[in-house]
Design a protein around this motif. Structure first.
Motif, mmCIF file in Angstrom:
data_model
loop_
_atom_site.group_PDB
_atom_site.id
_atom_site.type_symbol
_atom_site.label_atom_id
_atom_site.label_comp_id
_atom_site.label_asym_id
_atom_site.label_seq_id
_atom_site.Cartn_x
_atom_site.Cartn_y
_atom_site.Cartn_z
ATOM 1 N N HIS A 85 0.838 -1.196 0.000
ATOM 2 C CA HIS A 85 0.000 0.000 0.000
ATOM 3 C C HIS A 85 0.878 1.253 0.000
ATOM 4 N N ALA A 86 1.862 1.296 0.881
ATOM 5 C CA ALA A 86 2.703 2.480 1.025
ATOM 6 C C ALA A 86 3.561 2.738 -0.205
ATOM 7 N N ALA A 87 3.783 1.709 -1.026
ATOM 8 C CA ALA A 87 4.556 1.875 -2.256
ATOM 9 C C ALA A 87 3.661 2.166 -3.456
ATOM 10 N N GLY A 88 2.372 2.398 -3.220
ATOM 11 C CA GLY A 88 1.484 2.811 -4.285
ATOM 12 C C GLY A 88 0.520 1.760 -4.790
ATOM 13 N N THR A 89 0.682 0.513 -4.336
ATOM 14 C CA THR A 89 -0.257 -0.539 -4.719
ATOM 15 C C THR A 89 -1.379 -0.545 -3.691
ATOM 16 N N THR A 90 -2.381 0.263 -3.941
ATOM 17 C CA THR A 90 -3.437 0.464 -2.951
ATOM 18 C C THR A 90 -4.498 -0.629 -2.974
ATOM 19 N N THR A 91 -4.497 -1.455 -4.028
ATOM 20 C CA THR A 91 -5.425 -2.579 -4.127
ATOM 21 C C THR A 91 -4.630 -3.816 -4.522
ATOM 22 N N LEU A 92 -4.805 -4.906 -3.774
ATOM 23 C CA LEU A 92 -4.071 -6.120 -4.125
ATOM 24 C C LEU A 92 -4.833 -7.362 -3.706
ATOM 25 N N LEU A 93 -4.558 -8.429 -4.434
ATOM 26 C CA LEU A 93 -5.001 -9.756 -4.032
ATOM 27 C C LEU A 93 -3.845 -10.436 -3.323
ATOM 28 N N ALA A 94 -4.147 -11.161 -2.266
ATOM 29 C CA ALA A 94 -3.148 -11.935 -1.540
ATOM 30 C C ALA A 94 -3.098 -13.334 -2.137
ATOM 31 N N SER A 95 -1.900 -13.740 -2.551
ATOM 32 C CA SER A 95 -1.720 -15.030 -3.214
ATOM 33 C C SER A 95 -1.178 -16.069 -2.248
ATOM 34 N N THR A 96 -1.706 -17.274 -2.361
ATOM 35 C CA THR A 96 -1.193 -18.409 -1.597
ATOM 36 C C THR A 96 -0.226 -19.207 -2.466
ATOM 37 N N VAL A 97 0.399 -20.215 -1.869
ATOM 38 C CA VAL A 97 1.200 -21.179 -2.620
ATOM 39 C C VAL A 97 0.723 -22.580 -2.251
ATOM 40 N N THR A 98 1.185 -23.556 -3.005
ATOM 41 C CA THR A 98 0.798 -24.938 -2.747
ATOM 42 C C THR A 98 1.187 -25.347 -1.328
ATOM 43 N N ASP A 99 0.257 -25.983 -0.639
ATOM 44 C CA ASP A 99 0.497 -26.433 0.727
ATOM 45 C C ASP A 99 -0.451 -27.598 1.007
ATOM 46 N N ALA A 100 -0.287 -28.209 2.162
ATOM 47 C CA ALA A 100 -1.199 -29.282 2.563
ATOM 48 C C ALA A 100 -2.607 -28.712 2.664
ATOM 49 N N PRO A 101 -3.637 -29.473 2.283
ATOM 50 C CA PRO A 101 -5.000 -28.934 2.277
ATOM 51 C C PRO A 101 -5.423 -28.310 3.592
ATOM 52 N N GLU A 102 -5.117 -28.954 4.720
ATOM 53 C CA GLU A 102 -5.558 -28.409 5.999
ATOM 54 C C GLU A 102 -4.893 -27.064 6.288
ATOM 55 N N ARG A 103 -3.618 -26.932 5.924
ATOM 56 C CA ARG A 103 -2.914 -25.661 6.109
ATOM 57 C C ARG A 103 -3.475 -24.606 5.154
ATOM 58 N N LEU A 104 -3.727 -24.995 3.926
ATOM 59 C CA LEU A 104 -4.246 -24.063 2.939
ATOM 60 C C LEU A 104 -5.609 -23.521 3.365
ATOM 61 N N LEU A 380 -0.877 7.781 3.375
ATOM 62 C CA LEU A 380 -0.164 6.716 4.056
ATOM 63 C C LEU A 380 1.271 7.136 4.345
ATOM 64 N N THR A 381 1.874 6.482 5.321
ATOM 65 C CA THR A 381 3.283 6.721 5.625
ATOM 66 C C THR A 381 4.113 5.578 5.094
ATOM 67 N N ALA A 382 5.358 5.861 4.775
ATOM 68 C CA ALA A 382 6.255 4.836 4.215
ATOM 69 C C ALA A 382 6.616 3.815 5.278
ATOM 70 N N HIS A 383 6.887 2.596 4.832
ATOM 71 C CA HIS A 383 7.360 1.545 5.733
ATOM 72 C C HIS A 383 8.844 1.784 6.001
#
Length: 388
Positions: A85-104, A380-383
């Motif tokens: 957000h602070a770097a200008g990407t004010t809208t984003l989708l959070a991506s997962t990676v492959t993991d065990a089903p219960e963890r996912l 917003l303030t910078a990180h």
């Protein structure tokens, strides 16, 4: 409308907004966190703040600032979102990676809460239904055949916030999974795939409408074996699909980006595929269950040789826009690929400086370094830990 701070106007920002071949000098008024007016600047308006961009939209992002979205920690998810957000990407989708089903399932539930808190705009599931030979930085022991039942569980855990799922179209069961996703209103993305060109075109003419990081996680095109790369470009060329490009100079050569943007300019979506090291110094990080080492800004799966598969990106979206604007690609075209197009392909009302849209904007200097970022009408303030 009076733009001097009265009549309900909270903020007025003047800047140079990119248009094809140049800029327009405009004034943007913000009221109640929403853009209330956009008009041509007049002589007595405030001095221009700089180049004015709509908030950027990244639909493929695994984390940043040392934090990962593939987490059940609300604090870690908030850090990752805040860094972008602070770097200008004010809208984003959070991506997962492959993991065990219960963890996912646990991760997806935590991300759904983050979406309900407006930290993220939704969830992108990358895996576990990927082709083994094209897995990239996904744990081979955790890849699964497409499973409609598990997909339904993931949809339920997402509580209406699943926006995209990446899927290898050629795998048995992929069509059934795509049907579940379509019923849930999620975008079906072709990726990490060894599909033939015909399979890719059929998939993208049917349930699919997006290609996950074109070229990466798929075999290279050959003139007698065009594969998913040319199949995807063919679909993009007729408007059936959009193609993601990780335009960071690591995943793709700059000339590859330029060529694709000239071939299918209205169908390109710039993404970061960022992981925890985005904006941070070299070091050791995690990408889901995998250990990652970042050297000279390049993230690779730690395998003891330093030459493991590339494991996500370390750029922010504005870094890619700046890189390719400096190389001569029109800024208005780049911004379409970094804001309006990604928002529209996943059904988000973002990426535009228009009345009625949430007030997300980025002020930059002439070199496209952000100087101020507004999200929802708040500056917003910078990180403090970010590497500029």
């Amino acid at each position: 409308m009076d733009l001097d701070g009265t009549d309900g106007v909270d903020e007025v920002v003047r800047g140079r907004v990119p248009r094809p071949g140049g800029f327009d000098d405009v004034v943007v008024a913000i009221s109640g966190g929403v853009v209330s007016d956009v008009r041509a600047a007049l002589a007595d308006d405030p001095e221009p703040a700089g180049i004015l961009l709509p908030g950027l939209v990244d639909i493929h992002n695994h984390g940043g600032g040392g934090a990962s979205f593939h987490s059940t920690s609300a604090e870690e998810i908030a850090v990752a979102a805040g860094v972008h957000h602070a770097a200008g990407t004010t809208t984003l989708l959070a991506s997962t990676v492959t993991d065990a089903p219960e963890r996912l399932l646990e991760v997806v539930a935590a991300l759904a809460t983050a979406a309900e808190d407006s930290l993220i705009a939704g969830i992108h599931l990358e895996g576990p239904f990927l082709e083994h030979s094209c897995r990239g930085a996904h744990d081979p022991d955790l890849l699964l055949a497409p499973d409609a039942g598990l997909t339904r569980e993931l949809v339920a855990a997402a509580r209406g916030h699943l926006r995209v799922m990446t899927l290898a179209a050629e795998l048995p069961g992929a069509v059934e999974v795509a049907e579940v996703l379509a019923e849930a209103g999620a975008v079906v993305a072709l990726g990490h795939t060894a599909a033939t060109a015909a399979q890719a075109r059929t998939f993208l003419d049917g349930p699919g409408s997006l290609v996950t990081h074109l070229f990466n996680g798929m075999p290279p095109a050959h003139h007698r074996d065009p594969g998913p790369v040319l199949g995807s470009l063919g679909a993009a060329g007729v408007g059936s699909a959009c193609v993601e490009l990780i335009a960071d100079g690591v995943h793709l050569a700059d000339e590859t980006v330029r060529s694709v943007m000239s071939m299918v300019p209205g169908s390109v979506v710039l993404v970061t595929d960022a992981m925890a090291a985005a904006g941070m110094a070299d070091g050791d990080y995690q990408l889901g269950p995998l250990s990652v080492e970042v050297r000279s800004g390049v993230a690779r799966v730690a395998d003891g040789t330093g030459s493991g598969p590339i494991a996500g990106g370390t750029s922010r979206l504005i870094d890619q826009v700046r890189r390719h604007a400096a190389a001569g690609i029109d800024l208005a075209l780049l911004m379409r690929a970094a804001s309006l197009r990604p928002a529209s392909v996943v059904g988000l009302d973002a990426g535009r400086l228009e009345p009625g849209v949430r007030a997300d904007l980025v002020v930059t200097d002439e070199s496209l370094q952000p100087t101020r970022v507004m999200r929802g009408g708040e500056w917003l303030t910078a990180h403090p830990g970010l590497v500029s």
